[in-house]
Scaffold this motif. Structure first.
Motif, PDB file in Angstrom:
ATOM      1  N   LEU A 179       0.833  -1.200   0.000  1.00 34.70           N
ATOM      2  CA  LEU A 179       0.000   0.000   0.000  1.00 34.70           C
ATOM      3  C   LEU A 179       0.870   1.254   0.000  1.00 34.70           C
ATOM      4  O   LEU A 179       0.608   2.200  -0.750  1.00 34.70           O
ATOM      5  CB  LEU A 179      -0.933  -0.023   1.218  1.00 34.70           C
ATOM      6  CG  LEU A 179      -1.949   1.103   1.310  1.00 34.70           C
ATOM      7  CD1 LEU A 179      -2.909   1.075   0.130  1.00 34.70           C
ATOM      8  CD2 LEU A 179      -2.719   0.995   2.606  1.00 34.70           C
ATOM      9  N   LEU A 180       1.908   1.268   0.832  1.00 33.24           N
ATOM     10  CA  LEU A 180       2.809   2.414   0.867  1.00 33.24           C
ATOM     11  C   LEU A 180       3.526   2.616  -0.469  1.00 33.24           C
ATOM     12  O   LEU A 180       3.690   3.751  -0.937  1.00 33.24           O
ATOM     13  CB  LEU A 180       3.846   2.237   1.988  1.00 33.24           C
ATOM     14  CG  LEU A 180       3.340   2.450   3.408  1.00 33.24           C
ATOM     15  CD1 LEU A 180       4.425   2.081   4.411  1.00 33.24           C
ATOM     16  CD2 LEU A 180       2.887   3.884   3.618  1.00 33.24           C
ATOM     17  N   THR A 181       3.932   1.528  -1.090  1.00 31.56           N
ATOM     18  CA  THR A 181       4.600   1.609  -2.398  1.00 31.56           C
ATOM     19  C   THR A 181       3.661   2.221  -3.424  1.00 31.56           C
ATOM     20  O   THR A 181       4.049   3.104  -4.207  1.00 31.56           O
ATOM     21  CB  THR A 181       5.059   0.206  -2.846  1.00 31.56           C
ATOM     22  OG1 THR A 181       5.946  -0.324  -1.857  1.00 31.56           O
ATOM     23  CG2 THR A 181       5.781   0.257  -4.181  1.00 31.56           C
ATOM     24  N   GLN A 186       2.009   6.909  -6.645  1.00 25.87           N
ATOM     25  CA  GLN A 186       0.989   7.907  -7.021  1.00 25.87           C
ATOM     26  C   GLN A 186       1.488   9.315  -6.726  1.00 25.87           C
ATOM     27  O   GLN A 186       1.312  10.224  -7.533  1.00 25.87           O
ATOM     28  CB  GLN A 186      -0.323   7.630  -6.264  1.00 25.87           C
ATOM     29  CG  GLN A 186      -1.057   6.405  -6.744  1.00 25.87           C
ATOM     30  CD  GLN A 186      -2.268   6.081  -5.866  1.00 25.87           C
ATOM     31  OE1 GLN A 186      -2.488   6.721  -4.848  1.00 25.87           O
ATOM     32  NE2 GLN A 186      -3.021   5.082  -6.283  1.00 25.87           N
ATOM     33  N   LEU A 187       2.111   9.490  -5.536  1.00 27.86           N
ATOM     34  CA  LEU A 187       2.637  10.812  -5.192  1.00 27.86           C
ATOM     35  C   LEU A 187       3.746  11.223  -6.159  1.00 27.86           C
ATOM     36  O   LEU A 187       3.833  12.387  -6.575  1.00 27.86           O
ATOM     37  CB  LEU A 187       3.161  10.827  -3.754  1.00 27.86           C
ATOM     38  CG  LEU A 187       2.099  10.807  -2.659  1.00 27.86           C
ATOM     39  CD1 LEU A 187       2.745  10.635  -1.295  1.00 27.86           C
ATOM     40  CD2 LEU A 187       1.273  12.089  -2.694  1.00 27.86           C
ATOM     41  N   GLY A 191       3.671  14.386  -8.491  1.00 27.62           N
ATOM     42  CA  GLY A 191       4.759  15.368  -8.417  1.00 27.62           C
ATOM     43  C   GLY A 191       5.388  15.602  -9.782  1.00 27.62           C
ATOM     44  O   GLY A 191       5.723  16.725 -10.144  1.00 27.62           O
ATOM     45  N   LEU A 192       5.531  14.544 -10.567  1.00 29.84           N
ATOM     46  CA  LEU A 192       6.090  14.648 -11.900  1.00 29.84           C
ATOM     47  C   LEU A 192       5.168  15.485 -12.789  1.00 29.84           C
ATOM     48  O   LEU A 192       5.620  16.355 -13.519  1.00 29.84           O
ATOM     49  CB  LEU A 192       6.307  13.261 -12.486  1.00 29.84           C
ATOM     50  CG  LEU A 192       6.986  13.193 -13.841  1.00 29.84           C
ATOM     51  CD1 LEU A 192       8.382  13.814 -13.785  1.00 29.84           C
ATOM     52  CD2 LEU A 192       7.079  11.760 -14.322  1.00 29.84           C
ATOM     53  N   ARG A 193       3.839  15.216 -12.664  1.00 28.00           N
ATOM     54  CA  ARG A 193       2.871  15.990 -13.465  1.00 28.00           C
ATOM     55  C   ARG A 193       2.898  17.461 -13.072  1.00 28.00           C
ATOM     56  O   ARG A 193       2.839  18.350 -13.912  1.00 28.00           O
ATOM     57  CB  ARG A 193       1.465  15.410 -13.304  1.00 28.00           C
ATOM     58  CG  ARG A 193       1.232  14.148 -14.123  1.00 28.00           C
ATOM     59  CD  ARG A 193      -0.248  13.793 -14.218  1.00 28.00           C
ATOM     60  NE  ARG A 193      -0.839  13.480 -12.931  1.00 28.00           N
ATOM     61  CZ  ARG A 193      -0.875  12.257 -12.392  1.00 28.00           C
ATOM     62  NH1 ARG A 193      -0.330  11.242 -13.040  1.00 28.00           N
ATOM     63  NH2 ARG A 193      -1.448  12.055 -11.234  1.00 28.00           N
ATOM     64  N   VAL A 194       2.994  17.718 -11.768  1.00 27.85           N
ATOM     65  CA  VAL A 194       3.037  19.113 -11.297  1.00 27.85           C
ATOM     66  C   VAL A 194       4.308  19.792 -11.804  1.00 27.85           C
ATOM     67  O   VAL A 194       4.295  20.937 -12.255  1.00 27.85           O
ATOM     68  CB  VAL A 194       2.958  19.174  -9.747  1.00 27.85           C
ATOM     69  CG1 VAL A 194       3.292  20.554  -9.220  1.00 27.85           C
ATOM     70  CG2 VAL A 194       1.579  18.748  -9.277  1.00 27.85           C
ATOM     71  N   GLY A 195       5.430  19.056 -11.742  1.00 30.01           N
ATOM     72  CA  GLY A 195       6.690  19.616 -12.220  1.00 30.01           C
ATOM     73  C   GLY A 195       6.655  19.912 -13.710  1.00 30.01           C
ATOM     74  O   GLY A 195       7.160  20.949 -14.183  1.00 30.01           O
TER      75      GLY A 195
END
Length: 199
Positions: A179-181, A186-187, A191-195
């Motif tokens: 779940l953490l992975t 997803q994060l 983050g890549l999309r935001v960048g």
């Protein structure tokens, strides 16, 4: 005792005895043998035999079944995982049954109760007290044998329970890591999309 049983209580040790009070012969840590009637000698002998195996059994006698020393029983319930009752009676409707009824009514941790006595069958065997105790496995050696068997089963059940808990922990740990992975991926993707959007 009236049947020629040895005396286990030193002269004067019963001064101040009150009706319904259990009499502890010696304490134990692995289990307790609780007796009613003239069979205390078998319990003491069994405890001594088991001591040689590294098992520490407490022994107590109950001179009365009614009243039953409930306070003493309660004090044992949190200390040992198994209580053995021993009596020269059928295991139905006797001392063992009274102990079972009391222990079943408790909340919280409760020990397993194993009743040692005569099975609920008609007996056609005739003999003196020591002969009948040996015949039915209620002598010291017979009681020690049953206690070894029951404590062995209890240890196996505990081992199996620990294995299940270990597997459950491993499964839960794997599920949490998965779940953490997923959340980290997803994060990272967000983050890549935001960048990229900021460029």
């Amino acid at each position: 005792g009236r049947g020629g049983e040895p005396h286990f209580h030193a002269d004067g040790s019963l001064a101040g005895y009150r009706c319904g009070q259990a009499l502890e012969q010696f304490p134990g840590t692995d289990a307790y043998l609780l007796t009613a009637g003239g069979i205390l000698g078998s319990a003491v002998e069994a405890a001594r035999l088991l001591e040689a195996d590294g098992l520490h059994l407490g022994v107590a006698s109950f001179p009365t079944v009614k009243p039953l020393d409930e306070a003493y029983l309660s004090s044992l319930c949190g200390r040992v995982p198994v209580l053995f009752t021993l009596e020269e009676h059928t295991i139905v409707g006797g001392f063992g049954g009274a102990v079972c009824e009391y222990v079943c009514g408790l909340t919280g941790p409760r020990p397993r109760v194993v009743r040692l006595g005569l099975n609920d069958t008609y007996c056609s065997v005739v003999g003196n007290q020591s002969y009948l105790e040996k015949y039915f496995g209620l002598d010291g050696e017979g009681v020690a044998r049953r206690v070894r068997q029951e404590l062995g089963r209890a240890k196996e059940a505990l081992r199996a329970k620990r294995q299940v808990l270990r597997k459950l922990r491993e499964t839960c740990l794997f599920a949490v890591l998965s779940l953490l992975t997923q959340q980290l991926q997803q994060l990272s993707a967000q983050g890549l999309r935001v960048g990229l959007a900021a460029r």
